[in-house]
Design an enzyme around this catalytic site. Structure first.
Site, PDB file in Angstrom:
ATOM      1  CG  ASN A   1     -39.630  27.234 -27.457  1.00  0.00           C
ATOM      2  OD1 ASN A   1     -40.241  26.395 -27.886  1.00  0.00           O
ATOM      3  ND2 ASN A   1     -38.470  26.777 -27.235  1.00  0.00           N
TER       4      ASN A   1
ATOM      5  CG  HIS B   1     -37.599  19.852 -20.485  1.00  0.00           C
ATOM      6  ND1 HIS B   1     -36.170  20.111 -19.942  1.00  0.00           N
ATOM      7  CD2 HIS B   1     -37.408  20.072 -21.859  1.00  0.00           C
ATOM      8  CE1 HIS B   1     -35.583  20.977 -20.806  1.00  0.00           C
ATOM      9  NE2 HIS B   1     -36.360  20.687 -21.862  1.00  0.00           N
TER      10      HIS B   1
ATOM     11  CD  GLU C   1     -42.295  19.295 -19.320  1.00  0.00           C
ATOM     12  OE1 GLU C   1     -43.095  20.009 -20.338  1.00  0.00           O
ATOM     13  OE2 GLU C   1     -41.730  18.515 -19.445  1.00  0.00           O
TER      14      GLU C   1
ATOM     15  CB  SER D   1     -41.444  21.140 -24.182  1.00  0.00           C
ATOM     16  OG  SER D   1     -41.161  19.821 -23.785  1.00  0.00           O
TER      17      SER D   1
ATOM     18  CG  ASP E   1     -40.823  23.084 -16.583  1.00  0.00           C
ATOM     19  OD1 ASP E   1     -41.195  24.118 -17.045  1.00  0.00           O
ATOM     20  OD2 ASP E   1     -39.589  22.709 -16.638  1.00  0.00           O
TER      21      ASP E   1
ATOM     22  CG  HIS F   1     -43.290  25.141 -23.194  1.00  0.00           C
ATOM     23  ND1 HIS F   1     -42.471  25.759 -24.440  1.00  0.00           N
ATOM     24  CD2 HIS F   1     -42.336  24.389 -22.663  1.00  0.00           C
ATOM     25  CE1 HIS F   1     -41.136  25.092 -24.630  1.00  0.00           C
ATOM     26  NE2 HIS F   1     -41.111  24.249 -23.596  1.00  0.00           N
TER      27      HIS F   1
ATOM     28  CE  LYS G   1     -38.439  26.826 -23.535  1.00  0.00           C
ATOM     29  NZ  LYS G   1     -37.543  26.829 -22.731  1.00  0.00           N
TER      30      LYS G   1
HETATM   31  C1  LIG Z   1     -40.444  22.202 -20.029  1.00  0.00           C
HETATM   32  C2  LIG Z   1     -39.052  22.692 -20.092  1.00  0.00           C
HETATM   33  N1  LIG Z   1     -38.339  23.193 -18.982  1.00  0.00           N
HETATM   34  C3  LIG Z   1     -36.996  23.702 -18.955  1.00  0.00           C
HETATM   35  C4  LIG Z   1     -36.590  24.053 -19.895  1.00  0.00           C
HETATM   36  C5  LIG Z   1     -35.272  24.606 -19.991  1.00  0.00           C
HETATM   37  O1  LIG Z   1     -35.102  25.917 -20.051  1.00  0.00           O
HETATM   38  P1  LIG Z   1     -33.940  26.891 -20.685  1.00  0.00           P
HETATM   39  O2  LIG Z   1     -33.928  26.836 -22.198  1.00  0.00           O
HETATM   40  O3  LIG Z   1     -34.245  27.997 -20.028  1.00  0.00           O
HETATM   41  O4  LIG Z   1     -32.639  26.090 -20.247  1.00  0.00           O
HETATM   42  C6  LIG Z   1     -37.288  23.831 -21.303  1.00  0.00           C
HETATM   43  C7  LIG Z   1     -36.600  24.171 -22.465  1.00  0.00           C
HETATM   44  O5  LIG Z   1     -36.885  23.847 -23.427  1.00  0.00           O
HETATM   45  C8  LIG Z   1     -38.432  23.266 -21.309  1.00  0.00           C
HETATM   46  O6  LIG Z   1     -39.102  22.798 -22.427  1.00  0.00           O
END
Ligand SMILES: Cc1ncc(COP(=O)(O)O)c(C=O)c1O
Length: 386
Positions: A47, A137, A180, A184, A209, A212, A239
């Site tokens: 990412n 997620h 989100e 993702s 969220d 991305h 990311k």
């Molecule tokens: C949409 C989403 N939220 C939260 C996270 C978690 O983040 P972190 O990798 O910093 O724990 C991810 C990780 O892939 C994600 O894709």
């Protein structure tokens, strides 16, 4: 011993289902490549959308912060106090996000799992009315599960369905909508302005969220949450921001509340200085990266066109994340192997990360790839259609 037997039985079942995951040792020689099993592969799985994890400015600032503040943060922030530099970083992050304040966490998973239960406490705890997108997620689900709430799930990005459920279950009572802004695994976007309007109509708090979207979309990479001024915004720093950690952005009362009520903040050691230093440098770079963001958008479009010509479904992707839907676990694994033979690392994503029958390759593009890398990818994907 039952414990060993249960462990092995689970792994054997996962193997049989083609769902076993393995940690694979690799080396990272730069922002574009991974070295795996002695081979150099173009990395379209990370990412690191802007290649910042390897940027000299981030590395230098991380080292500088280690020299000034040490290797570790030593304790939770309410115990030993917060470094002035970290408070300044949070103010800088708030300016980037266009919000009053921010609060930094160690990881996105931790932030979602810890912040949601704290917020739900304001509206009945386990009885809170929480409306969630079906494709959210795992960390967002973890936050709901920790709070003991029963999620009311709306069909992916189906805002008419969301409104129907809000009318049916909430009828104006305090509620939360959790989604989100860029999904993702599908690479499509939520309609943030429409969600904001729905939240206002139904007396709901919108929690977005931006894992991305941060760094990649919105003005100067500020994300899509700018279209929902009253929302609680969460985003990650590991990311496109090239470092590690996460943030919550919103009003000062929101942040003050979390400092007092969010157990995952209160009882966790503060993020390491190196990670914070790298974020500080990434924020300085953000206004200078419009050309890189435009390149990512253009490459996303070209990859989707190419996959479309090959008859491969890319769902509603409109970002730097491009899924190639292949169906079965076996087909996705075979496609990963074929691409590896052609020098490309694109990892097969299988259930439970994605729904049954929707195993895929998830291409995540980076502006750090050269034109030659990208052309090689466009050429190599021909192998997965066969
Ligand atoms: C949409 C989403 N939220 C939260 C996270 C978690 O983040 P972190 O990798 O910093 O724990 C991810 C990780 O892939 C994600 O894709």
């Amino acid at each position: 011993m039952w414990f060993e037997k249960a462990l092995v039985a689970t792994l054997t079942r996962l193997d049989a289902e083609h769902r076993r995951r393995r940690i694979r040792p690799v080396a990272i020689p730069g922002p574009r490549l991974v070295l795996a099993d002695g081979r150099s592969l173009i990395d379209v799985s990370s990412n690191d959308y802007l290649g910042l994890s390897q940027h000299p400015a981030l590395k230098a600032r991380a080292i500088d912060w280690v020299k000034r503040f040490g290797a570790g943060a030593r304790a939770a922030r309410l115990v030993t106090g917060t470094l002035e530099a970290v408070s300044e970083l949070e103010a800088k992050l708030a300016a980037f996000k266009g919000t009053e304040a921010t609060l930094i966490f160690n990881a996105g998973y931790q932030a979602n799992a810890a912040v949601l239960p704290a917020l739900f406490e304001l509206a009945g705890g386990r009885d809170a009315l929480v409306f969630t997108d079906k494709l959210n997620h795992a960390s967002l689900h973890a936050g709901c599960a920790t709070a003991g709430v029963k999620e009311i799930r709306f069909r992916h990005n189906d805002l008419a369905h969301l409104e129907e459920l809000l009318t049916q279950h909430a009828a104006g009572k305090p509620a939360f909508i959790v989604t989100e802004t860029v999904f993702s695994m599908d690479g499509d976007r939520a309609d943030v302005a429409a969600l904001d309007a729905i939240a206002h109509r139904h007396n709901a708090v919108l929690y977005l969220d931006e894992a991305h979207a941060t760094g990649v979309l919105g003005p100067g990479g500020a994300g899509l949450g700018v279209n929902a001024p009253g929302a609680v915004i969460m985003g990650t720093l590991g990311k496109a921001m090239g470092s590690a950690g996460a943030y919550i952005a919103g009003s000062q009362p929101l942040i003050d509340f979390l400092v007092n009520r969010c157990a995952g903040f209160i009882y966790s050691t503060a993020p390491a200085p190196a990670a914070c230093g790298a974020v500080d440098a990434a924020l300085d770079l953000m206004p200078t990266l419009d050309a890189e963001r435009a390149l990512l958008a253009e490459r996303g479009l070209r990859l989707r066109q190419r996959l479309g010509e090959l008859g491969i479904d890319t769902l509603a992707s409109s970002t730097q994340i491009v899924p190639a839907i292949l169906g079965s676990e076996e087909r996705a694994l075979a496609a990963q192997k074929k691409l590896e033979e052609r020098g490309v690392l694109a990892v097969a994503i299988r259930p439970p990360t994605v729904p049954e029958g929707a195993s895929r390759l998830r291409f995540s593009l980076s502006s750090a790839h050269s034109d030659i890398d990208f052309d090689l990818l466009l050429d190599a994907v021909g192998a997965i259609a066969a």
